[in-house]
Design an enzyme around this catalytic site. Sequence first.
Site, PDB file in Angstrom:
ATOM      1  CB  ALA A   1      -0.932   0.004   1.215  1.00 18.48           C
TER       2      ALA A   1
ATOM      3  CG  HIS B   1      -0.496  -7.438 -17.768  1.00 18.16           C
ATOM      4  ND1 HIS B   1      -0.992  -6.353 -18.471  1.00 18.16           N
ATOM      5  CD2 HIS B   1       0.451  -6.937 -16.937  1.00 18.16           C
ATOM      6  CE1 HIS B   1      -0.371  -5.255 -18.065  1.00 18.16           C
ATOM      7  NE2 HIS B   1       0.511  -5.579 -17.128  1.00 18.16           N
TER       8      HIS B   1
ATOM      9  CG  ASP C   1      -3.169  -4.948 -20.687  1.00 16.04           C
ATOM     10  OD1 ASP C   1      -2.171  -4.206 -20.698  1.00 16.04           O
ATOM     11  OD2 ASP C   1      -3.176  -6.064 -20.142  1.00 16.04           O
TER      12      ASP C   1
ATOM     13  NE  ARG D   1      -0.682   1.211 -20.515  1.00 11.37           N
ATOM     14  CZ  ARG D   1       0.043   0.402 -19.767  1.00 11.37           C
ATOM     15  NH1 ARG D   1       0.036  -0.904 -19.982  1.00 11.37           N
ATOM     16  NH2 ARG D   1       0.816   0.884 -18.819  1.00 11.37           N
TER      17      ARG D   1
HETATM   18  P1  NAD Z   1       6.752   0.081  -5.992  1.00 10.63           P
HETATM   19  O1  NAD Z   1       8.127  -0.407  -5.805  1.00 10.63           O
HETATM   20  O2  NAD Z   1       6.540   1.541  -6.122  1.00 10.63           O
HETATM   21  O3  NAD Z   1       5.823  -0.419  -4.799  1.00 10.63           O
HETATM   22  C1  NAD Z   1       5.812  -1.741  -4.384  1.00 10.63           C
HETATM   23  C2  NAD Z   1       5.514  -1.762  -2.899  1.00 10.63           C
HETATM   24  O4  NAD Z   1       5.510  -3.142  -2.499  1.00 10.63           O
HETATM   25  C3  NAD Z   1       6.579  -1.058  -2.043  1.00 10.63           C
HETATM   26  O5  NAD Z   1       5.978  -0.110  -1.192  1.00 10.63           O
HETATM   27  C4  NAD Z   1       7.229  -2.185  -1.272  1.00 10.63           C
HETATM   28  O6  NAD Z   1       7.655  -1.814   0.015  1.00 10.63           O
HETATM   29  C5  NAD Z   1       6.081  -3.180  -1.207  1.00 10.63           C
HETATM   30  N1  NAD Z   1       6.525  -4.536  -0.889  1.00 10.63           N
HETATM   31  C6  NAD Z   1       7.649  -5.170  -1.287  1.00 10.63           C
HETATM   32  N2  NAD Z   1       7.693  -6.400  -0.727  1.00 10.63           N
HETATM   33  C7  NAD Z   1       6.578  -6.534   0.003  1.00 10.63           C
HETATM   34  C8  NAD Z   1       6.057  -7.566   0.817  1.00 10.63           C
HETATM   35  N3  NAD Z   1       6.702  -8.724   0.989  1.00 10.63           N
HETATM   36  N4  NAD Z   1       4.867  -7.363   1.429  1.00 10.63           N
HETATM   37  C9  NAD Z   1       4.196  -6.204   1.259  1.00 10.63           C
HETATM   38  N5  NAD Z   1       4.646  -5.185   0.515  1.00 10.63           N
HETATM   39  C10 NAD Z   1       5.824  -5.356  -0.100  1.00 10.63           C
HETATM   40  O7  NAD Z   1       6.154  -0.695  -7.270  1.00 10.63           O
HETATM   41  P2  NAD Z   1       4.829  -0.318  -8.101  1.00 10.63           P
HETATM   42  O8  NAD Z   1       5.157   0.635  -9.165  1.00 10.63           O
HETATM   43  O9  NAD Z   1       3.751   0.007  -7.135  1.00 10.63           O
HETATM   44  O10 NAD Z   1       4.539  -1.727  -8.805  1.00 10.63           O
HETATM   45  C11 NAD Z   1       4.186  -2.861  -8.051  1.00 10.63           C
HETATM   46  C12 NAD Z   1       3.982  -4.071  -8.945  1.00 10.63           C
HETATM   47  O11 NAD Z   1       2.858  -3.882  -9.829  1.00 10.63           O
HETATM   48  C13 NAD Z   1       5.172  -4.370  -9.878  1.00 10.63           C
HETATM   49  O12 NAD Z   1       5.403  -5.760  -9.893  1.00 10.63           O
HETATM   50  C14 NAD Z   1       4.689  -3.911 -11.242  1.00 10.63           C
HETATM   51  O13 NAD Z   1       5.316  -4.585 -12.295  1.00 10.63           O
HETATM   52  C15 NAD Z   1       3.217  -4.262 -11.155  1.00 10.63           C
HETATM   53  N6  NAD Z   1       2.346  -3.568 -12.114  1.00 10.63           N
HETATM   54  C16 NAD Z   1       1.334  -4.299 -12.669  1.00 10.63           C
HETATM   55  C17 NAD Z   1       0.467  -3.705 -13.558  1.00 10.63           C
HETATM   56  C18 NAD Z   1      -0.657  -4.501 -14.158  1.00 10.63           C
HETATM   57  O14 NAD Z   1      -1.251  -4.038 -15.137  1.00 10.63           O
HETATM   58  N7  NAD Z   1      -1.044  -5.639 -13.609  1.00 10.63           N
HETATM   59  C19 NAD Z   1       0.625  -2.348 -13.892  1.00 10.63           C
HETATM   60  C20 NAD Z   1       1.658  -1.636 -13.312  1.00 10.63           C
HETATM   61  C21 NAD Z   1       2.534  -2.258 -12.419  1.00 10.63           C
HETATM   62  C1  LMR Z   2       2.087  -2.077 -17.321  1.00 10.71           C
HETATM   63  O1  LMR Z   2       1.493  -2.664 -18.226  1.00 10.71           O
HETATM   64  O2  LMR Z   2       2.203  -0.842 -17.293  1.00 10.71           O
HETATM   65  C2  LMR Z   2       2.633  -2.878 -16.167  1.00 10.71           C
HETATM   66  O3  LMR Z   2       2.549  -4.247 -16.393  1.00 10.71           O
HETATM   67  C3  LMR Z   2       3.987  -2.448 -15.737  1.00 10.71           C
HETATM   68  C4  LMR Z   2       5.065  -2.772 -16.722  1.00 10.71           C
HETATM   69  O4  LMR Z   2       6.073  -3.355 -16.304  1.00 10.71           O
HETATM   70  O5  LMR Z   2       4.940  -2.414 -17.893  1.00 10.71           O
END
Ligand code: NAD
Ligand code: LMR
Length: 331
Positions: free
Chosen positions: A10, A179, A151, A154
């Site tokens: 979070a 994804h 997706d 977008r």
């Molecule tokens: P970020 O590094 O900004 O935030 C991740 C958070 O997770 C951090 O606050 C970290 O402390 C926390 N964290 C790490 N290990 C943890 C644990 N064991 N328990 C609880 N919290 C923990 O990263 P972000 O930009 O928020 O991205 C997070 C994830 O979402 C990445 O894997 C990214 O690739 C993915 N993502 C997915 C999509 C999608 O479309 N599904 C889109 C964007 C990003």
């Molecule tokens: C996205 O589609 O933006 C996420 O899956 C993050 C990434 O790594 O591209």
Amino acid sequence: MVFKVAVCGAAGGIGQPLSLLLKLNTDITHLALYDIVNVPGVAADLGHINTPAVVTSHKGAETMGAALQDAQLVIIPAGIPRKPGMTRDDLFRINAGIIRDLALGAAKHCPNAFMLIISNPVNSTVPIVAEVFKAQGVYNPKRIFGVTTLDVVRASRFVTDIKGWVDPVAVRVPIVGGHSGPTIVPLLSQIQPTQDFTQAEIEALTQRIQYGGDEVVQAKDGAGSATLSMAHAGARFATAIIRAVVRGETGIVEPTYVALAAADPAHAEALRAEVSGLDHFAFPVELGKEGVHRIHPIGSVSEYEKKLLATAVKELAGSIQKGVDFVATKN
Ligand code: NAD
Ligand code: LMR
């Protein structure tokens, strides 16, 4: 009605704006924010917003149980994001273990929760959650979702960019597969409202939708990947679940990455045939009180989309197996 939502990760780039959007959802009565760092400040800040949800802060592994206890919805954006030059699969090494541990916590403390998995690589992290729940004897495939909404968000924006329609929200492009680049398969032939594209437009749009994530990774130049648009997409999907579950709304369809085991038996065989027997795939899914109400078939596609689907299926088979093997060997 009590409706507790736990956000794991979070305090992160997605976690913070996602938690803000969830705090504005008046159907949520308790928002439990869990992270291993920085979460008390986020919770104190959001807790001052005058909406019904009570916000609680849970920092560190020893507090995970309290965060997850009796949650009805768990959203997981925990883990590391990409840097330029990385694929989503490059995140597996770190994120697989994080997701496995969170899934173990959820299986113990809130086994009936709807699980929304955002952390990449989604194509493998969702099978990890499924395998952990199976091993713990609490698996319900109708309640585990890979969030692919970004997706879709977008796609409607990018189509609007070239076609100049007024309202991108009204544009619906079904996206199936998974994804990650080649597994993201936009079905532009099924766009609503219907629209004629040239083949050149279809190919350019498909490429942009498949690699939209890379655009953001490049622009952020080492500072992470999409966070704000993802928070919007995650809140949209969570809200769709809440509308179906809490409000009993019907007819809500969102593309999402689910297990074929969630299909009702009458349609399971036909759906499996569409995806060459894969166990997980993103379909348009109608949501209901139990989570997955009905998985809609891919339906009729163009020759170009058939080729995209064949490529996606091949790549997904390996990603799914990778998640399954991880739980089998590292538990
Ligand atoms: P970020 O590094 O900004 O935030 C991740 C958070 O997770 C951090 O606050 C970290 O402390 C926390 N964290 C790490 N290990 C943890 C644990 N064991 N328990 C609880 N919290 C923990 O990263 P972000 O930009 O928020 O991205 C997070 C994830 O979402 C990445 O894997 C990214 O690739 C993915 N993502 C997915 C999509 C999608 O479309 N599904 C889109 C964007 C990003
Ligand atoms: C996205 O589609 O933006 C996420 O899956 C993050 C990434 O790594 O591209």
